[in-house]
Design an enzyme around this catalytic site. Structure first.
Site, PDB file in Angstrom:
ATOM      1  N   ARG A  14       0.839  -1.202   0.000  1.00  0.00           N
ATOM      2  CA  ARG A  14       0.000   0.000   0.000  1.00  0.00           C
ATOM      3  C   ARG A  14       0.882   1.265   0.000  1.00  0.00           C
ATOM      4  O   ARG A  14       1.032   1.936  -1.017  1.00  0.00           O
ATOM      5  CB  ARG A  14      -0.954  -0.014   1.211  1.00  0.00           C
ATOM      6  N   ASP A  15       1.511   1.559   1.118  1.00  0.00           N
ATOM      7  CA  ASP A  15       2.309   2.790   1.180  1.00  0.00           C
ATOM      8  C   ASP A  15       3.472   2.733   0.188  1.00  0.00           C
ATOM      9  O   ASP A  15       3.860   3.753  -0.391  1.00  0.00           O
ATOM     10  CB  ASP A  15       2.840   3.012   2.607  1.00  0.00           C
ATOM     11  N   HIS A 206       5.838   4.384  12.323  1.00  0.00           N
ATOM     12  CA  HIS A 206       5.938   4.339  10.857  1.00  0.00           C
ATOM     13  C   HIS A 206       6.958   5.400  10.427  1.00  0.00           C
ATOM     14  O   HIS A 206       6.738   6.588  10.635  1.00  0.00           O
ATOM     15  CB  HIS A 206       4.551   4.651  10.293  1.00  0.00           C
ATOM     16  N   HIS A 208       9.796   6.974   7.491  1.00  0.00           N
ATOM     17  CA  HIS A 208      10.339   7.089   6.138  1.00  0.00           C
ATOM     18  C   HIS A 208      11.805   7.475   6.254  1.00  0.00           C
ATOM     19  O   HIS A 208      12.203   8.166   7.195  1.00  0.00           O
ATOM     20  CB  HIS A 208       9.561   8.140   5.344  1.00  0.00           C
ATOM     21  N   CYS A 239       5.710  10.007  -0.747  1.00  0.00           N
ATOM     22  CA  CYS A 239       4.556  10.797  -0.369  1.00  0.00           C
ATOM     23  C   CYS A 239       4.479  11.885  -1.428  1.00  0.00           C
ATOM     24  O   CYS A 239       5.502  12.503  -1.749  1.00  0.00           O
ATOM     25  CB  CYS A 239       4.770  11.388   1.021  1.00  0.00           C
ATOM     26  N   ASN A 248       9.812   4.429   2.429  1.00  0.00           N
ATOM     27  CA  ASN A 248       9.684   3.909   3.791  1.00  0.00           C
ATOM     28  C   ASN A 248      11.000   3.241   4.178  1.00  0.00           C
ATOM     29  O   ASN A 248      11.796   2.879   3.317  1.00  0.00           O
ATOM     30  CB  ASN A 248       8.583   2.843   3.850  1.00  0.00           C
TER      31      ASN A 248
HETATM   32 MG    MG Z   1       3.997   6.466   4.811  1.00  0.00          MG
END
Ligand code: MG
Length: 299
Positions: A14-15, A206, A208, A239, A248
């Site tokens: 997903r991310d 989370h 990055h 992003c 990430n």
């Molecule tokens: Mg993210």
């Protein structure tokens, strides 16, 4: 001494993919998810139920869910931002839903089309409906360490959102450095405050690696009470509001660091590194992850 353990949420599907120029087909996404599950990931952020017109990379969530090999026993997470998304997630058969609530208004407006207060209200609506359906909900507090539009994020704002999230029944709160600006000192300062306020919810982080602080932040988070860490196979992920960002933190590089430090994750290093390299070939890019190039140690 009891073995140390940290749970990894694999967010690559997903991310990791949502900002890529070359969208993967449904079949490629299913293969990616099955590969990370085979490598040992037991919680996987698999799909997003946002409007596919806004995020075309995330189209086909229902088809992806229907195509997965469920025999790994992994828990598949869907991102939802409103009730319609929750209804789709329930219908598609995800095991958990995650709701992102930014800590800063301008990011929230540009990313989710509403203010933070409105997003919190939307979350509370989702949480009530999810509870009625016995669906576990986690909340990601995004832009928790800084915002591309508003600059520094006041820790008090993050703590307050975490409080509201836990009060409305979130089983887990993820503190997210969405654009990769945070440093370990901030992590060590913020996490105990969130823990104290959101008592009862699991604490997840989370990060990055935009400015190469992601792994130091992750280790600091673990040392300050985070029991769950997000990472992305191959280190992909960006992003739209952090142009040039590397991605990430990479699952294989994170697992290498943890494993060599005596912290178990249940993830197979070689299988995950091979998956990162494979994903790079699908995306036509060199993975930001380094383990696939360097190999483990001892070899
Ligand atoms: Mg993210």
């Amino acid at each position: 001494m009891a073995a140390e353990h940290v749970e990894i949420v694999e967010v690559g599907p997903r991310d990791g993919l949502q900002n890529e120029d070359r969208p993967l087909s449904v079949e490629e996404k299913v293969e990616l998810i099955d590969r990370v599950a085979a490598a040992g990931a037991r919680r996987i952020e698999a799909v997003s139920f946002v409007n596919p017109r806004r995020v075309p990379q995330m189209a086909g969530a229902e088809e992806v869910m229907a195509g997965l090999d469920r025999t790994f026993g992994a828990s598949y997470i869907g991102l939802v931002l409103n009730r319609k998304g929750l209804d789709r997630a329930l219908e598609a058969g995800v095991d958990e839903v995650n709701v992102a609530v930014p800590a800063t208004d301008e990011f929230c407006r540009r990313n989710q089309g509403c203010s933070v207060a409105e997003m919190l209200a939307a979350y509370e609506d989702i949480a009530a409906a999810a509870a009625a359906a016995a669906m576990p909900v986690s909340v990601t507090v995004s832009t928790a360490f800084g915002c591309p539009f508003e600059g520094e994020t006041a820790p008090e704002r993050v703590v307050e959102i975490a409080r509201r999230a836990a009060a409305a029944g979130a089983v887990e709160i993820a503190i997210a450095d969405t654009i990769g600006v945070g440093v370990p000192r901030q992590v060590a300062d913020l996490l105990p405050r969130v823990r104290e306020t959101a008592d009862g919810a699991r604490l997840r982080c989370h990060f990055h690696n935009t400015r190469n602080t992601g792994y130091a932040n992750a280790l600091t988070a673990y040392e300050n009470g985070a029991t769950v860490l997000d990472s992305s196979v191959g280190g992909f992920g960006g992003c739209p509001f952090a142009p040039g960002a590397t991605g990430n933190i990479a699952t294989e590089d994170l697992v290498y660091m943890l494993q060599r430090s005596g912290v178990e994750t249940g993830i197979g290093l070689d299988a995950m590194a091979r998956t990162g390299t494979w994903l790079g070939s699908r995306l036509g890019k060199e993975p930001p992850a380094l383990l696939g190039r360097a190999g483990g140690f001892p070899g």
